[in-house]
Scaffold this motif. Structure first.
Motif, mmCIF file in Angstrom:
data_model
loop_
_atom_site.group_PDB
_atom_site.id
_atom_site.type_symbol
_atom_site.label_atom_id
_atom_site.label_comp_id
_atom_site.label_asym_id
_atom_site.label_seq_id
_atom_site.Cartn_x
_atom_site.Cartn_y
_atom_site.Cartn_z
ATOM 1 N N LEU A 4 49.947 61.200 -4.643
ATOM 2 C CA LEU A 4 49.461 59.893 -4.618
ATOM 3 C C LEU A 4 50.396 58.795 -4.876
ATOM 4 C CD1 LEU A 4 46.134 60.528 -6.918
ATOM 5 C CD2 LEU A 4 46.257 60.733 -4.105
ATOM 6 N N LYS A 5 50.352 57.501 -4.077
ATOM 7 C CA LYS A 5 51.134 56.439 -4.346
ATOM 8 C C LYS A 5 50.664 55.684 -5.573
ATOM 9 C CE LYS A 5 52.474 55.739 0.814
ATOM 10 N NZ LYS A 5 52.460 54.982 1.953
ATOM 11 N N GLU A 6 49.663 55.740 -5.897
ATOM 12 C CA GLU A 6 49.089 54.940 -7.129
ATOM 13 C C GLU A 6 47.738 55.588 -7.571
ATOM 14 O OE1 GLU A 6 48.387 51.165 -5.714
ATOM 15 O OE2 GLU A 6 46.585 51.787 -4.860
ATOM 16 N N ILE A 7 47.610 55.704 -8.925
ATOM 17 C CA ILE A 7 46.570 56.520 -9.533
ATOM 18 C C ILE A 7 45.539 55.918 -10.035
ATOM 19 C CG2 ILE A 7 46.105 58.292 -11.400
ATOM 20 C CD1 ILE A 7 48.778 59.181 -11.165
ATOM 21 N N HIS A 8 44.092 56.047 -9.368
ATOM 22 C CA HIS A 8 43.257 55.245 -10.087
ATOM 23 C C HIS A 8 42.920 56.058 -11.620
ATOM 24 C CE1 HIS A 8 41.589 52.876 -6.498
ATOM 25 N NE2 HIS A 8 42.038 53.660 -5.990
ATOM 26 N N SER A 9 42.293 55.150 -12.447
ATOM 27 C CA SER A 9 42.005 55.634 -13.744
ATOM 28 C C SER A 9 41.264 56.842 -13.973
ATOM 29 C CB SER A 9 41.515 54.365 -14.448
ATOM 30 O OG SER A 9 42.560 53.334 -14.783
ATOM 31 N N ASN A 10 40.213 56.879 -12.992
ATOM 32 C CA ASN A 10 39.516 57.889 -13.090
ATOM 33 C C ASN A 10 40.073 59.429 -12.576
ATOM 34 O OD1 ASN A 10 39.454 57.433 -10.280
ATOM 35 N ND2 ASN A 10 37.227 57.053 -10.086
ATOM 36 N N GLU A 11 41.265 59.323 -11.998
ATOM 37 C CA GLU A 11 41.982 60.300 -11.364
ATOM 38 C C GLU A 11 42.826 61.066 -12.351
ATOM 39 O OE1 GLU A 11 42.258 61.527 -8.375
ATOM 40 O OE2 GLU A 11 41.013 60.314 -7.414
ATOM 41 N N LEU A 12 42.994 60.256 -13.572
ATOM 42 C CA LEU A 12 43.659 61.010 -14.717
ATOM 43 C C LEU A 12 42.959 62.174 -15.388
ATOM 44 C CD1 LEU A 12 44.784 57.570 -16.665
ATOM 45 C CD2 LEU A 12 46.204 58.963 -14.970
ATOM 46 N N ALA A 13 41.781 62.143 -15.126
ATOM 47 C CA ALA A 13 40.920 63.135 -15.858
ATOM 48 C C ALA A 13 41.257 64.630 -15.322
ATOM 49 C CB ALA A 13 39.516 62.942 -15.843
ATOM 50 N N LYS A 14 41.684 64.415 -13.911
ATOM 51 C CA LYS A 14 41.834 65.622 -13.090
ATOM 52 C C LYS A 14 43.349 66.353 -13.309
ATOM 53 C CE LYS A 14 39.286 63.487 -9.244
ATOM 54 N NZ LYS A 14 39.065 62.898 -7.936
ATOM 55 N N GLY A 15 43.989 65.472 -13.958
ATOM 56 C CA GLY A 15 45.464 66.318 -14.292
ATOM 57 C C GLY A 15 45.727 66.861 -15.590
ATOM 58 N N LYS A 16 46.889 67.473 -15.845
ATOM 59 C CA LYS A 16 47.210 67.911 -17.084
ATOM 60 C C LYS A 16 48.066 66.814 -17.662
ATOM 61 C CE LYS A 16 50.379 71.499 -18.913
ATOM 62 N NZ LYS A 16 51.347 72.522 -18.441
ATOM 63 N N ALA A 17 47.622 66.073 -18.732
ATOM 64 C CA ALA A 17 48.071 65.052 -19.564
ATOM 65 C C ALA A 17 48.849 65.656 -20.874
ATOM 66 C CB ALA A 17 47.060 63.980 -19.736
ATOM 67 N N TRP A 18 49.957 64.838 -20.921
ATOM 68 C CA TRP A 18 50.798 64.998 -22.420
ATOM 69 C C TRP A 18 50.662 63.625 -22.819
ATOM 70 C CZ3 TRP A 18 52.406 69.486 -24.190
ATOM 71 C CH2 TRP A 18 52.537 70.576 -23.089
ATOM 72 N N LEU A 19 50.163 63.402 -24.000
ATOM 73 C CA LEU A 19 49.876 62.328 -24.630
ATOM 74 C C LEU A 19 50.573 62.086 -26.151
ATOM 75 C CD1 LEU A 19 46.072 61.648 -24.175
ATOM 76 C CD2 LEU A 19 47.769 60.825 -22.783
ATOM 77 N N LEU A 20 50.925 60.930 -26.662
ATOM 78 C CA LEU A 20 51.379 60.661 -27.876
ATOM 79 C C LEU A 20 50.443 60.655 -28.893
ATOM 80 C CD1 LEU A 20 53.772 57.561 -26.849
ATOM 81 C CD2 LEU A 20 54.431 59.876 -27.695
ATOM 82 N N ASN A 21 50.744 60.497 -30.237
ATOM 83 C CA ASN A 21 50.065 60.502 -31.123
ATOM 84 C C ASN A 21 48.444 59.804 -31.315
ATOM 85 O OD1 ASN A 21 51.294 62.198 -33.267
ATOM 86 N ND2 ASN A 21 52.424 60.419 -34.065
ATOM 87 N N ASP A 22 47.433 60.142 -31.618
ATOM 88 C CA ASP A 22 46.333 59.570 -31.703
ATOM 89 C C ASP A 22 46.367 58.208 -31.857
ATOM 90 O OD1 ASP A 22 45.116 62.024 -30.586
ATOM 91 O OD2 ASP A 22 44.600 62.649 -32.493
ATOM 92 N N ASP A 23 47.135 57.783 -33.162
ATOM 93 C CA ASP A 23 47.148 56.477 -33.564
ATOM 94 C C ASP A 23 47.696 55.472 -32.543
ATOM 95 O OD1 ASP A 23 49.608 57.518 -34.083
ATOM 96 O OD2 ASP A 23 49.759 56.592 -36.074
ATOM 97 N N LEU A 24 48.203 55.723 -31.524
ATOM 98 C CA LEU A 24 49.110 55.169 -30.490
ATOM 99 C C LEU A 24 48.196 54.630 -29.306
ATOM 100 C CD1 LEU A 24 52.487 56.970 -30.554
ATOM 101 C CD2 LEU A 24 52.243 54.833 -31.684
ATOM 102 N N CYS A 25 48.648 53.602 -28.866
ATOM 103 C CA CYS A 25 47.784 52.827 -28.040
ATOM 104 C C CYS A 25 47.559 53.478 -26.854
ATOM 105 C CB CYS A 25 48.432 51.310 -27.568
ATOM 106 S SG CYS A 25 50.087 51.321 -27.203
ATOM 107 N N THR A 26 48.322 54.411 -26.156
ATOM 108 C CA THR A 26 48.104 55.010 -24.938
ATOM 109 C C THR A 26 46.901 55.839 -25.282
ATOM 110 O OG1 THR A 26 49.811 56.750 -25.557
ATOM 111 C CG2 THR A 26 50.477 55.071 -23.959
ATOM 112 N N THR A 27 46.917 56.608 -26.187
ATOM 113 C CA THR A 27 45.666 57.491 -26.326
ATOM 114 C C THR A 27 44.692 56.949 -26.473
ATOM 115 O OG1 THR A 27 47.300 59.166 -27.441
ATOM 116 C CG2 THR A 27 44.749 59.533 -27.526
#
Length: 308
Positions: A178-201
């Protein structure tokens, strides 16, 4: 008893006339009379002998006025101390900055401070948000640069800039096509996140219909390490846009914008309400502005001096 009441009795002693004293204080004569009468009632002492013309203090009143003058001089000294603290460009300052902001701000910020304000002794602590919030509350940090801060009664937050998040996607991940990712597409991928207390999560958890329970959580605070995990293991990571400038050339093609809605974070300077070094606060804000693109800076910060 108030400072204002003390100012009024000193003014009346100086002018020996209610109307003139009231005019010098910028109030009406009835207000002056009532305020002084209230002080006399509180002290259970008559400060002025109103039967005399011009008006004179009583014997006890002279002692009260003498002490009032001493107090007012001390108040003036205190105000001058605070004014000097607000305006000085020297001294020692403890700055806390969260780990997901520090890599993009600190290198140029430190250079700015060394070049422009060499007399400021700056102590910088790079820590997770929870630790910085605790140290700020205890007075171990004077100013914090952080995001997603829950404001408490004794804290003030000054918004400085907004930063978007982008996706860093492995070439092996279907989202890479994809050239750009709609937010609802994020659920379809294998995600790696930072700590739960950080803003990305936090932000991902606020997007509708996305469950983050199955996401891979990297229990540390380094975006750089998170990217290397994606390079080695596939999937994607949501990272601050400012991190793009730190990527290697071969990693740049793996960046994808996130849209509908955009993921952003507000980055703030946070101080305690008893912080008085206004000049130093504005210097820190100036240094941060110099390190980031102008278009992300909140307009009010560009146009106005911070007042506390």
């Amino acid at each position: 008893m108030t400072i204002q009441q003390l100012e009024y009795i000193v003014a009346l002693e100086r002018h020996a006339h209610f109307q003139q004293a009231a005019e010098s204080c910028g109030i009406t004569q009835p207000t002056l009379s009532a305020t002084i009468a209230k002080l006399e009632e509180e002290l259970d002492t008559q400060i002025f002998d109103r039967s005399q013309h011009p008006i004179k203090p009583t014997e006890a009143g002279s002692k009260v006025i003498h002490q009032a003058k001493i107090i007012l001089r001390e108040v003036a000294t205190l105000k001058e101390i605070v004014r000097s603290e607000r305006e000085r460009e020297t001294g020692s300052l403890n700055l806390g900055i969260i780990t997901t902001i520090a890599p993009y701000i600190l290198p140029k910020f430190i250079r700015f401070m060394m070049d422009n304000y060499p007399n400021i002794e700056l102590h910088i602590k790079e820590l997770p948000p929870v630790d910085i919030a605790k140290m700020l509350a205890k007075g171990e940090i004077d100013i914090a640069l952080m995001s997603q801060f829950a404001l408490t009664d004794n804290m003030l937050t000054i918004p400085i800039y907004h930063e978007r998040f982008v996706a860093y996607v492995s070439p092996d991940e279907p989202l890479h096509s994809l050239k750009e990712i709609h937010s609802n597409e994020l659920a379809k991928g294998k995600a790696w996140l930072l700590n739960d207390d950080l803003c990305t999560t936090i932000q991902l958890k606020n997007i509708g219909n996305i469950a983050t329970d199955h996401y891979n959580i990297y229990r540390a605070d380094s975006v750089g390490t998170l990217i290397r995990i994606v390079d080695e293991n596939g999937g994607f990571a949501v990272i601050p846009e400012f991190h793009i400038r730190l990527l290697k050339d071969y990693q740049i093609p793996n960046i994808r914008p996130i849209i509908t809605p955009n993921l952003t974070r507000e980055v703030d300077l946070v101080i305690r309400k008893d912080f008085v070094q206004e000049k130093l606060l504005n210097i820190i804000a100036e240094g941060i502005r110099k390190t980031i693109p102008d278009h992300v800076v909140i307009p009010h910060i560009k146009e106005h001096t911070i007042k506390i």
